[in-house]
Design a protein around this motif. Structure first.
Motif, short mmCIF file in Angstrom:
data_model
loop_
_atom_site.label_atom_id
_atom_site.label_comp_id
_atom_site.label_asym_id
_atom_site.label_seq_id
_atom_site.Cartn_x
_atom_site.Cartn_y
_atom_site.Cartn_z
N ARG A 1 -6.99 6.91 2.35
CA ARG A 1 -5.73 7.17 3.05
C ARG A 1 -4.58 6.31 2.55
NH1 ARG A 1 -6.34 10.04 7.83
NH2 ARG A 1 -4.09 10.15 7.64
N ASP A 2 -4.85 5.05 2.24
CA ASP A 2 -3.86 4.13 1.68
C ASP A 2 -4.48 3.48 0.47
OD1 ASP A 2 -1.95 4.51 3.70
OD2 ASP A 2 -2.79 2.93 4.93
N LEU A 3 -3.64 3.15 -0.51
CA LEU A 3 -4.15 2.57 -1.75
C LEU A 3 -3.16 1.55 -2.27
CD1 LEU A 3 -6.54 3.00 -3.76
CD2 LEU A 3 -5.11 4.65 -4.93
N SER A 4 -3.66 0.43 -2.76
CA SER A 4 -2.83 -0.58 -3.42
C SER A 4 -3.58 -1.08 -4.63
CB SER A 4 -2.52 -1.74 -2.46
OG SER A 4 -3.64 -2.59 -2.33
N ARG B 1 0.84 -1.19 0.00
CA ARG B 1 0.00 0.00 0.00
C ARG B 1 0.87 1.24 0.00
NH1 ARG B 1 -5.30 -0.86 3.80
NH2 ARG B 1 -6.14 -2.54 2.55
N ARG B 2 0.34 2.30 -0.62
CA ARG B 2 1.04 3.59 -0.58
C ARG B 2 0.09 4.60 0.04
NH1 ARG B 2 -0.91 6.13 -5.40
NH2 ARG B 2 -1.71 4.53 -6.77
N ARG B 3 0.67 5.49 0.82
CA ARG B 3 -0.14 6.52 1.47
C ARG B 3 -0.60 7.54 0.45
NH1 ARG B 3 0.04 6.20 6.98
NH2 ARG B 3 1.77 5.01 7.82
N VAL B 4 -1.88 7.89 0.53
CA VAL B 4 -2.45 8.91 -0.33
C VAL B 4 -3.41 9.74 0.51
CG1 VAL B 4 -2.25 7.53 -2.46
CG2 VAL B 4 -4.35 7.43 -1.11
N ALA B 5 -3.87 10.83 -0.04
CA ALA B 5 -4.90 11.66 0.60
C ALA B 5 -5.84 12.11 -0.52
CB ALA B 5 -4.29 12.84 1.33
N LYS C 1 -7.57 1.80 2.28
CA LYS C 1 -7.98 2.15 3.64
C LYS C 1 -8.72 3.47 3.55
CE LYS C 1 -5.94 3.16 8.16
NZ LYS C 1 -4.65 3.22 8.87
N LEU C 2 -9.93 3.50 4.06
CA LEU C 2 -10.78 4.68 3.99
C LEU C 2 -10.96 5.29 5.36
CD1 LEU C 2 -13.67 3.16 1.84
CD2 LEU C 2 -11.56 4.25 1.03
N ARG C 3 -11.06 6.61 5.39
CA ARG C 3 -11.46 7.30 6.61
C ARG C 3 -12.89 7.75 6.39
NH1 ARG C 3 -8.27 11.82 10.08
NH2 ARG C 3 -9.64 11.64 11.85
#
Length: 97
Positions: A46-49, A24-28, A54-56
């Protein structure tokens, strides 16, 4: 078998490691969860692969087992996702084929 080099502990240091299928890589990035024809709920990716994200999202929002997720990046993408876990403000999803 899952790639154990990318283990993380979801939910704190006491939680067991969760094996990742892809790094996964951190994103916003801004996202929208589609809960019905007239109901969109804002979230932050928040994280994407290549296999999930991963969602907030506000903890009071009930999420179904599967739902469309619109991600605003360089373009708009709509993906069908499956809820894998939920803890407080965060939810882990995998992308459906």
């Amino acid at each position: 078998m899952a790639d154990l080099r990318d283990d993380v502990r979801e939910g704190g240091s006491d939680a067991p490691p969760v094996a990742r299928l892809a790094k996964r890589r951190r994103v916003a990035q801004q996202g929208r969860i589609v809960l019905g024809p007239e109901r969109l709920v804002g979230c932050e990716v928040r994280d994407l692969s290549r296999t999930g994200a991963k969602l907030r999202v506000a903890p009071e929002i009930a999420l179904p087992e599967t739902f469309p997720l619109v991600i605003a990046a360089h373009d708009l993408r709509t993906l069908t996702v499956r809820l894998r876990w939920r803890r407080g403000d965060f939810a882990g999803v995998t992308f459906e084929p």
